[in-house]
Motif scaffolding. Structure first.
Motif, PDB file in Angstrom:
ATOM      1  N   ARG A  41       0.833  -1.217   0.000  1.00 38.58           N
ATOM      2  CA  ARG A  41       0.000   0.000   0.000  1.00 38.58           C
ATOM      3  C   ARG A  41       0.860   1.257   0.000  1.00 38.58           C
ATOM      4  N   THR A  42       1.947   1.223   0.747  1.00 33.28           N
ATOM      5  CA  THR A  42       2.853   2.372   0.779  1.00 33.28           C
ATOM      6  C   THR A  42       3.508   2.572  -0.587  1.00 33.28           C
ATOM      7  N   LEU A  43       3.975   1.485  -1.191  1.00 37.91           N
ATOM      8  CA  LEU A  43       4.588   1.572  -2.516  1.00 37.91           C
ATOM      9  C   LEU A  43       3.572   2.064  -3.556  1.00 37.91           C
ATOM     10  N   GLU A  44       2.332   1.631  -3.406  1.00 43.10           N
ATOM     11  CA  GLU A  44       1.273   2.089  -4.311  1.00 43.10           C
ATOM     12  C   GLU A  44       0.987   3.575  -4.086  1.00 43.10           C
ATOM     13  N   ARG A  45       0.893   3.982  -2.831  1.00 40.52           N
ATOM     14  CA  ARG A  45       0.643   5.395  -2.502  1.00 40.52           C
ATOM     15  C   ARG A  45       1.741   6.288  -3.067  1.00 40.52           C
ATOM     16  N   ASP A  46       3.000   5.800  -3.026  1.00 41.53           N
ATOM     17  CA  ASP A  46       4.130   6.573  -3.512  1.00 41.53           C
ATOM     18  C   ASP A  46       4.282   6.523  -5.034  1.00 41.53           C
ATOM     19  N   GLY A  47       3.414   5.773  -5.702  1.00 41.06           N
ATOM     20  CA  GLY A  47       3.446   5.712  -7.161  1.00 41.06           C
ATOM     21  C   GLY A  47       4.465   4.756  -7.736  1.00 41.06           C
ATOM     22  N   LEU A  48       5.012   3.873  -6.908  1.00 41.02           N
ATOM     23  CA  LEU A  48       6.045   2.948  -7.377  1.00 41.02           C
ATOM     24  C   LEU A  48       5.473   1.615  -7.841  1.00 41.02           C
ATOM     25  N   VAL A  49       4.329   1.243  -7.293  1.00 38.84           N
ATOM     26  CA  VAL A  49       3.688  -0.036  -7.610  1.00 38.84           C
ATOM     27  C   VAL A  49       2.230   0.229  -7.960  1.00 38.84           C
ATOM     28  N   GLY A  50       1.756  -0.481  -8.980  1.00 37.52           N
ATOM     29  CA  GLY A  50       0.350  -0.405  -9.350  1.00 37.52           C
ATOM     30  C   GLY A  50      -0.348  -1.700  -8.968  1.00 37.52           C
ATOM     31  N   ARG A  51      -1.606  -1.593  -8.625  1.00 29.92           N
ATOM     32  CA  ARG A  51      -2.420  -2.743  -8.224  1.00 29.92           C
ATOM     33  C   ARG A  51      -3.537  -2.879  -9.244  1.00 29.92           C
ATOM     34  N   THR A  52      -3.667  -4.063  -9.830  1.00 32.02           N
ATOM     35  CA  THR A  52      -4.687  -4.320 -10.831  1.00 32.02           C
ATOM     36  C   THR A  52      -5.582  -5.460 -10.364  1.00 32.02           C
ATOM     37  N   VAL A  53      -6.883  -5.204 -10.375  1.00 33.98           N
ATOM     38  CA  VAL A  53      -7.860  -6.232 -10.024  1.00 33.98           C
ATOM     39  C   VAL A  53      -8.483  -6.728 -11.314  1.00 33.98           C
ATOM     40  N   GLN A  54      -8.353  -8.029 -11.566  1.00 38.10           N
ATOM     41  CA  GLN A  54      -8.925  -8.627 -12.767  1.00 38.10           C
ATOM     42  C   GLN A  54     -10.226  -9.318 -12.372  1.00 38.10           C
TER      43      GLN A  54
END
Length: 125
Positions: free
Chosen positions: A62-75
């Motif tokens: 979640r932190t990496l996603e918040r910082d724009g480094l990781v994206g989360r994709t729900v299929q």
């Protein structure tokens, strides 16, 4: 599809916290390395990150996603599938991480000696 992650990709004898250069929290650099070859599911990330709890992995992602480094994709589908992948910004960290790892490798013995020679603050009083 990327090859499965190697359960031994992080040497337990080589503590990642030895490096004075840290990318995010304790686990962030290792998570980024796990995502280097492509998207991964949560359960795949847990294989090489043996010491991490589900709660801590969730927090780090979640932190990496918040910082724009990781994206989360729900299929969507009969079974909901969630994957995590590096964003272009996250991929941009791979080069600096390589440099930091190379530097740490060159100075490994010095870093170990320094850690072993540190006098605890309470003992110095």
């Amino acid at each position: 599809m990327a090859a499965p992650l190697d359960p031994e990709m992080f040497d337990p004898v080589c503590p990642s916290d030895l490096s004075p250069v840290r990318f995010g929290d304790k686990w962030a650099g290792m998570i980024i390395r796990c995502l280097e070859a492509g998207p991964r599911r949560f359960s795949e990330l847990r294989v090489p990150l043996r010491g991490i709890t589900a709660k801590v992995l969730t927090r780090s992602l979640r932190t990496l996603e918040r910082d724009g480094l990781v994206g989360r994709t729900v299929q969507a589908g009969p079974v909901r599938r969630v994957e995590y992948a590096l964003t272009p910004l996250g991929r941009g960290l791979l080069g600096p991480m390589d440099v930091a790892c190379e530097w740490t490798g060159r100075h490994w013995d010095e870093l170990l000696d320094a850690r072993e020679g540190v006098v605890p603050v309470s003992a110095a009083d």
